[in-house]
Design a protein around this motif. Structure first.
Motif, mmCIF file in Angstrom:
data_model
loop_
_atom_site.group_PDB
_atom_site.id
_atom_site.type_symbol
_atom_site.label_atom_id
_atom_site.label_comp_id
_atom_site.label_asym_id
_atom_site.label_seq_id
_atom_site.Cartn_x
_atom_site.Cartn_y
_atom_site.Cartn_z
ATOM 1 N N THR A 229 20.914 -10.166 6.590
ATOM 2 C CA THR A 229 21.898 -9.262 7.221
ATOM 3 C C THR A 229 22.184 -9.713 8.681
ATOM 4 O OG1 THR A 229 20.543 -7.547 8.284
ATOM 5 C CG2 THR A 229 21.526 -7.196 6.136
ATOM 6 N N TYR B 163 25.289 -11.577 9.693
ATOM 7 C CA TYR B 163 26.487 -10.784 9.875
ATOM 8 C C TYR B 163 26.525 -9.473 10.658
ATOM 9 C CZ TYR B 163 26.313 -13.632 5.751
ATOM 10 O OH TYR B 163 26.072 -14.549 4.764
ATOM 11 N N PHE B 164 25.300 -8.755 10.814
ATOM 12 C CA PHE B 164 25.405 -7.715 11.728
ATOM 13 C C PHE B 164 24.734 -7.984 12.941
ATOM 14 C CE2 PHE B 164 24.433 -5.600 7.598
ATOM 15 C CZ PHE B 164 25.723 -5.879 7.021
ATOM 16 N N ASN C 34 25.376 -9.349 15.924
ATOM 17 C CA ASN C 34 26.401 -9.062 17.082
ATOM 18 C C ASN C 34 26.869 -7.632 17.076
ATOM 19 O OD1 ASN C 34 25.647 -11.728 17.905
ATOM 20 N ND2 ASN C 34 27.427 -12.548 16.812
ATOM 21 N N ILE C 35 26.648 -6.919 16.172
ATOM 22 C CA ILE C 35 27.483 -5.664 16.396
ATOM 23 C C ILE C 35 26.417 -4.635 17.182
ATOM 24 C CG2 ILE C 35 27.588 -3.288 14.782
ATOM 25 C CD1 ILE C 35 27.879 -5.209 12.651
ATOM 26 N N PRO C 36 26.838 -4.090 17.899
ATOM 27 C CA PRO C 36 26.279 -3.246 19.111
ATOM 28 C C PRO C 36 25.552 -1.960 18.158
ATOM 29 C CG PRO C 36 28.638 -2.748 19.159
ATOM 30 C CD PRO C 36 28.478 -3.955 18.306
#
Length: 300
Positions: free
Chosen positions: A175, A178-179, A181-183
């Motif tokens: 993951t 894909y994940f 850079n998600i805050p």
């Protein structure tokens, strides 16, 4: 017509074994598919192998190749495959048991139904099934299918068992890509509470019949209309609204939503949905209507 088993063998736990047969739990036979035809003759097109240098070639001249670098191949022949072929013992040898919620859904691949093979197998089958049901466990076993070994889970389902083949870990992507850079930061508490209330209002008992494939249904309707000689009906997707402010959108959604029917503690057994006519049946019905119409015109 009785369903045909895709695999037959034994399920084995320690010294206990039971003859079983396995059936695919899903089918794609009712899914709409298209064939490629020539635009003038409407003849179905045959796909033939073509070599960039030699042109059309015979299938008997084809060999298997593994691409180890860009456009670089190692040739694999049948004797190579025979050397690594795993001998099929026709046995699901249970190696371990795990909690049902430990098997991540991302690893679950193809589903199958498992049933006892013959009346003599039923008592042993029922004992194994109920032992797994009471313990809330899934069995982990290995199975050879089409000369390839697959790791599977086996669990109780209604009066039978449910088998799921598992994907190899190297087939599942991580993951981070894909994940990453998600805050991670905590969202606004008021907006979070509004979102939770909105979820509560839409809670209901899941029934797959409520979620028909609208694209598939629209395709079938279009095909039926064309069979009748009518212009196809254009099905449009609902327009998307512009959401400007998340807080306002949550409040507006909450005020417009109607509370869903309370979920039942125990789901009632789903009633079989009325079977829709297949495309073949639709064609036959269309021919019958056309023949009847022609007879009526002759009498007139």
């Amino acid at each position: 017509m009785a369903p045909r088993a895709s695999w037959k063998g034994y399920i084995k736990l320690s010294l206990v074994s039971c003859p079983v047969k396995m059936f695919p739990a899903t089918t794609a036979s009712e899914r709409i598919t298209f064939n490629q035809l020539h635009k003038d003759t409407h003849n179905r097109i045959n796909m033939k192998p073509v070599d960039p240098e030699l042109g059309l070639v015979e299938r008997s001249d084809l060999v298997k190749g593994y691409e180890y670098e860009d456009k670089q191949y190692v040739i694999i022949d049948e004797s190579d495959l025979e050397a690594v072929r795993i001998e099929s013992s026709h046995t699901m040898n249970i190696e371990a048991f795990v909690d049902e919620d430990e098997v991540d859904v991302i690893y679950q691949d193809a589903p199958y139904y498992l049933a006892p093979d013959g009346a003599m197998a039923e008592e042993t089958f029922v004992v194994l099934r109920e032992a797994m049901r009471r313990s809330g466990k899934l069995a982990i076993a290995r199975l050879v299918m089409s000369s390839r070994e697959r790791v599977i889970t086996i669990g109780a389902r209604e009066t039978g068992m449910f088998v799921t083949t598992l994907r190899n870990p190297n087939e599942v992507r991580g993951t981070a890509e894909y994940f990453g850079n998600i805050p991670v930061g905590k969202p606004d508490e008021e907006m979070l509470q509004l979102a939770e209330k909105l979820i509560e209002q839409k809670v209901k008992q899941f029934d797959p019949r409520d979620y028909e494939d609208r694209y598939e249904a629209a395709l079938m309707e279009m095909i039926r209309e064309k069979l009748k000689g009518h212009k196809p009906i254009i099905a449009q997707a609902p327009e998307r609204g512009n959401v400007v402010n998340l807080m306002d959108a949550l409040k507006a959604s909450l005020s417009q939503s109607k509370p869903a029917a309370p979920s039942k503690a125990k789901a009632e057994p789903a009633k079989p949905a009325a079977k829709k006519p297949t495309l073949k049946e639709a064609v036959e019905a269309s021919k019958a209507v056309a023949a009847k119409s022609g007879t009526a015109r002759k009498k007139a």
